[in-house]
Design an enzyme around this catalytic site. Structure first.
Site, mmCIF file in Angstrom:
data_model
loop_
_atom_site.group_PDB
_atom_site.id
_atom_site.type_symbol
_atom_site.label_atom_id
_atom_site.label_comp_id
_atom_site.label_asym_id
_atom_site.label_seq_id
_atom_site.Cartn_x
_atom_site.Cartn_y
_atom_site.Cartn_z
ATOM 1 N N PRO A 36 0.956 -1.058 0.016
ATOM 2 C CG PRO A 36 -0.851 -1.580 1.638
ATOM 3 C CD PRO A 36 0.439 -2.178 1.029
ATOM 4 C CD GLU A 37 3.082 3.416 -4.243
ATOM 5 O OE1 GLU A 37 3.202 4.707 -4.384
ATOM 6 O OE2 GLU A 37 3.636 2.530 -5.045
#
Length: 270
Positions: A2-3
């Site tokens: 996840p960014e």
């Protein structure tokens, strides 16, 4: 992994359900995450959860007793479900609240984390060396230009360095550099101030659009089987190596920079 947009959407999704609630119990079903979950996480029991904030990819659950520092790692997902909901495989943490709801961390690969600090989170070892948030006024062209001077590293790895600016992960670095017309291999120190003046607002806009789209496509964080993940994105270069450029129709080139996949257009990006 996840960014920043995915983490921010997670924050926006869980906050309305847990902020202002009293934490009844921190159920550590398996402490073997990236770092062992310390017993001190239980110091928040009986406390009211004041705020859920984000610093880089860390979620900060603040109470008067201290702050829980939560990281999703490579595969972590959050959902808010009733306490009596059966646990899924890989549900390692359950934070239970006074209204009968619980916040669950599911992390198959165990690279996530749950830690606790009584100090201000910004002085914690994991956070104290981080650069500015990209969507704040602290991140601007003058700052990025000054940070880049005498840097010989490629501009792509430069803007992905969390000590320079947080949250510009691989997907968004590829996309922002394409939109700005900057070759990802170019040395950061060789890029002019004028080009950074173009790049910075593009980074901000790219991240903001991703957060906005995530907010419309992942609104429900309370479904038992609807844990949030990546949202649909309109990507122009990332993951499109060998395909045709959407602007000039030349074939996109894919290389490795900093051990990460990098896709760019040799015609549009200089």
């Amino acid at each position: 992994m996840p960014e920043l947009p995915e983490v921010e959407v997670s924050r926006l999704g869980i906050s309305p359900h847990i902020e202002g609630r009293q934490i009844r119990h921190v159920n550590v079903r398996d402490s073997r995450l990236r770092w062992p979950v310390p017993e001190t996480v239980k110091e928040v029991e009986g406390q009211t959860l004041l705020n859920v904030k984000r610093r880089a990819k860390y979620l900060l659950l603040e109470t008067h007793a201290g702050t829980l520092i939560l990281h999703l790692g490579m595969s972590g997902k959050l959902r808010v479900v009733p306490v009596e909901t059966p646990f899924y495989k890989h549900d390692h943490i359950s934070i239970e609240f006074d209204d009968g709801q619980s916040l669950r961390l599911n992390d198959p690969r165990r690279f996530g984390a749950l830690l606790f600090t009584k100090e201000q989170p910004d002085v914690h070892d994991l956070l104290k060396h981080l650069g500015p948030e990209p969507l704040t006024d602290a991140f601007h062209a003058d700052y990025l230009f000054e940070q880049s001077r005498k840097r010989t590293q490629p501009v792509k790895t430069f803007i992905m360095d969390n000590r320079v600016v947080v949250g510009v992960g691989n997907i968004y670095a590829n996309e922002a550099l394409f939109k700005a017309g900057i070759n990802p291999k170019r040395a950061a120190g060789k890029i002019s101030k004028q080009r950074y003046e173009k790049l910075v607002p593009i980074i901000k806009d790219t991240l903001a659009q991703a957060i906005e789209q995530g907010g419309t496509t992942l609104r429900d964080f309370t479904q038992v089987d609807g844990a949030p993940g990546y949202f649909a994105q309109k990507l122009q270069v990332y993951g499109r190596g060998g395909k045709l450029c959407m602007v000039c129709s030349q074939r996109l080139k894919e290389i490795r920079l900093g051990q990460r996949s990098t896709v760019y257009c040799t015609t549009c990006q200089r």
